[in-house]
Design a protein around this motif. Structure first.
Motif, PDB file in Angstrom:
ATOM      1  N   LEU A 152      34.498  35.038  39.638  1.00 45.63           N
ATOM      2  CA  LEU A 152      34.785  34.153  38.366  1.00 45.63           C
ATOM      3  C   LEU A 152      34.606  32.739  38.700  1.00 45.63           C
ATOM      4  O   LEU A 152      34.582  32.211  39.924  1.00 45.63           O
ATOM      5  N   SER A 153      34.233  31.927  37.552  1.00 45.57           N
ATOM      6  CA  SER A 153      34.351  30.359  37.758  1.00 45.57           C
ATOM      7  C   SER A 153      35.709  30.026  37.905  1.00 45.57           C
ATOM      8  O   SER A 153      36.586  30.538  37.628  1.00 45.57           O
ATOM      9  N   GLY A 154      35.775  28.634  38.240  1.00 45.28           N
ATOM     10  CA  GLY A 154      37.158  28.064  38.522  1.00 45.28           C
ATOM     11  C   GLY A 154      37.771  28.034  36.909  1.00 45.28           C
ATOM     12  O   GLY A 154      39.118  28.332  36.960  1.00 45.28           O
ATOM     13  N   GLY A 155      36.844  27.788  35.995  1.00 43.05           N
ATOM     14  CA  GLY A 155      37.431  27.857  34.609  1.00 43.05           C
ATOM     15  C   GLY A 155      38.052  29.252  34.133  1.00 43.05           C
ATOM     16  O   GLY A 155      39.091  29.463  33.531  1.00 43.05           O
ATOM     17  N   GLN A 156      37.276  30.341  34.638  1.00 39.02           N
ATOM     18  CA  GLN A 156      37.698  31.785  34.172  1.00 39.02           C
ATOM     19  C   GLN A 156      39.011  32.002  35.177  1.00 39.02           C
ATOM     20  O   GLN A 156      39.911  32.511  34.476  1.00 39.02           O
ATOM     21  N   GLN A 157      39.073  31.494  36.518  1.00 35.07           N
ATOM     22  CA  GLN A 157      40.198  31.837  37.011  1.00 35.07           C
ATOM     23  C   GLN A 157      41.520  31.230  36.376  1.00 35.07           C
ATOM     24  O   GLN A 157      42.635  31.713  36.475  1.00 35.07           O
ATOM     25  N   GLN A 158      41.404  29.859  36.155  1.00 34.08           N
ATOM     26  CA  GLN A 158      42.548  29.371  35.444  1.00 34.08           C
ATOM     27  C   GLN A 158      43.188  30.149  34.314  1.00 34.08           C
ATOM     28  O   GLN A 158      43.842  30.141  33.976  1.00 34.08           O
ATOM     29  N   ARG A 159      41.968  30.510  33.561  1.00 35.75           N
ATOM     30  CA  ARG A 159      42.248  31.368  32.291  1.00 35.75           C
ATOM     31  C   ARG A 159      42.997  32.757  32.642  1.00 35.75           C
ATOM     32  O   ARG A 159      43.746  33.213  31.747  1.00 35.75           O
ATOM     33  N   VAL A 160      42.524  33.348  33.636  1.00 34.12           N
ATOM     34  CA  VAL A 160      43.311  34.209  34.140  1.00 34.12           C
ATOM     35  C   VAL A 160      44.758  34.125  34.634  1.00 34.12           C
ATOM     36  O   VAL A 160      45.662  34.923  34.167  1.00 34.12           O
ATOM     37  N   ALA A 161      45.276  32.967  35.213  1.00 37.68           N
ATOM     38  CA  ALA A 161      46.364  32.504  35.351  1.00 37.68           C
ATOM     39  C   ALA A 161      47.058  32.334  34.156  1.00 37.68           C
ATOM     40  O   ALA A 161      48.427  32.721  34.252  1.00 37.68           O
ATOM     41  N   ILE A 162      46.722  31.576  33.235  1.00 40.30           N
ATOM     42  CA  ILE A 162      47.265  31.577  31.919  1.00 40.30           C
ATOM     43  C   ILE A 162      47.455  32.900  31.238  1.00 40.30           C
ATOM     44  O   ILE A 162      48.758  33.250  30.722  1.00 40.30           O
ATOM     45  N   ALA A 163      46.623  33.777  31.278  1.00 39.84           N
ATOM     46  CA  ALA A 163      46.990  35.215  31.078  1.00 39.84           C
ATOM     47  C   ALA A 163      48.077  35.516  31.570  1.00 39.84           C
ATOM     48  O   ALA A 163      48.836  36.491  31.062  1.00 39.84           O
ATOM     49  N   ARG A 164      48.168  35.733  32.804  1.00 45.38           N
ATOM     50  CA  ARG A 164      49.270  36.135  33.892  1.00 45.38           C
ATOM     51  C   ARG A 164      50.571  35.602  33.227  1.00 45.38           C
ATOM     52  O   ARG A 164      51.603  36.411  33.169  1.00 45.38           O
TER      53      ARG A 164
END
Length: 246
Positions: A144-156
């Protein structure tokens, strides 16, 4: 929702927080801004018990996390209950690299909330769709891109159903394009009237999204108010005049 009063924090005798007080009402978005080293992230870490305060009082959702004038920190059961009221999104994502996106979002649900696997997966898919990543559930963080990883963190964080979301400079590790990607997700959450405390260096975001802006410098709150009030303060004007995005 959250009230912090007269918070002090020292490291090796160095006062990082010097009597900071902060209040966040239910449904309110509060942005905390200020120069590097002003104590913003330390304050946030104290609020969720990643750091212990030296002095002060913190109340979350009507329950006391700590009151150094009345016995100190709450017992473990109360601490756990209070901390679960707040979701936290780190600036460096902190995803498990050996877990898929789906497992990153289900793991804490199963271990901490004791949700069944099926319920946890259903909730994970709901929040992944909310952040625009429903098609990435089977992928791994390195894909994933950094932005996608951060969105996963938000989802978590969302999957734990917190009463309040805390963000510690969620876009500091991202380039401008990915920054906008993440900020759009946070803006969407703000439109849902979620209670949020956002430490950020994105001044445009603070102006447009926050209900209230708190400006910190040298471990103290120098001013706070509506975005119009805060950004009109002489110290904040001087600070933002150095920000390239403005």
């Amino acid at each position: 929702m959250l009230q912090a009063e007269n918070i002090y924090k020292r490291y090796a005798g160095n006062k990082v927080l010097r009597g900071v007080s902060l209040k966040v009402e239910k449904g309110e978005v509060v942005a905390v801004i200020g120069p590097s080293g002003s104590g913003k992230s330390t304050l946030l870490r104290c609020l969720i018990d990643l750091e212990r305060v030296d002095e002060g009082r913190i109340v979350v959702g009507g329950e006391t996390l700590v009151d150094t004038n009345a016995g100190g920190y709450a017992d473990k059961a109360v601490l756990r209950r209070v901390i679960l009221k707040m979701g936290f999104v780190f600036q460096s994502f902190n995803l498990f690299p050996h877990f898929s996106v789906l497992k990153n979002v289900t793991e804490a649900q199963e271990r901490v909330l004791r949700r069944g696997k099926q319920e946890a997966r259903e909730r994970a898919r709901e929040v992944l769709e909310k952040v625009g990543l429903s098609d990435k559930a089977s992928e791994y963080p390195y894909m994933l891109s950094g932005g996608q990883q951060q969105r996963v963190a938000i989802a978590r964080a969302l999957a734990m159903d917190p009463q309040m979301l805390c963000f510690d400079e969620p876009t500091s590790a991202l380039d401008p394009l990915l920054t906008q990607e993440v900020l759009m997700v946070i803006k969407g959450l703000a439109e849902e009237n979620r209670t949020m405390l956002v430490v950020t260096h994105e001044m445009v975001f603070a102006r447009e999204v926050a209900d209230r802006v708190v400006y910190m410098k040298e471990g103290t709150v120098r001013c706070e108010g509506t975005p119009e009030e805060a950004f009109g303060h002489p110290e904040v004007r001087a600070f933002t005049s150095q920000a390239p995005q403005l």
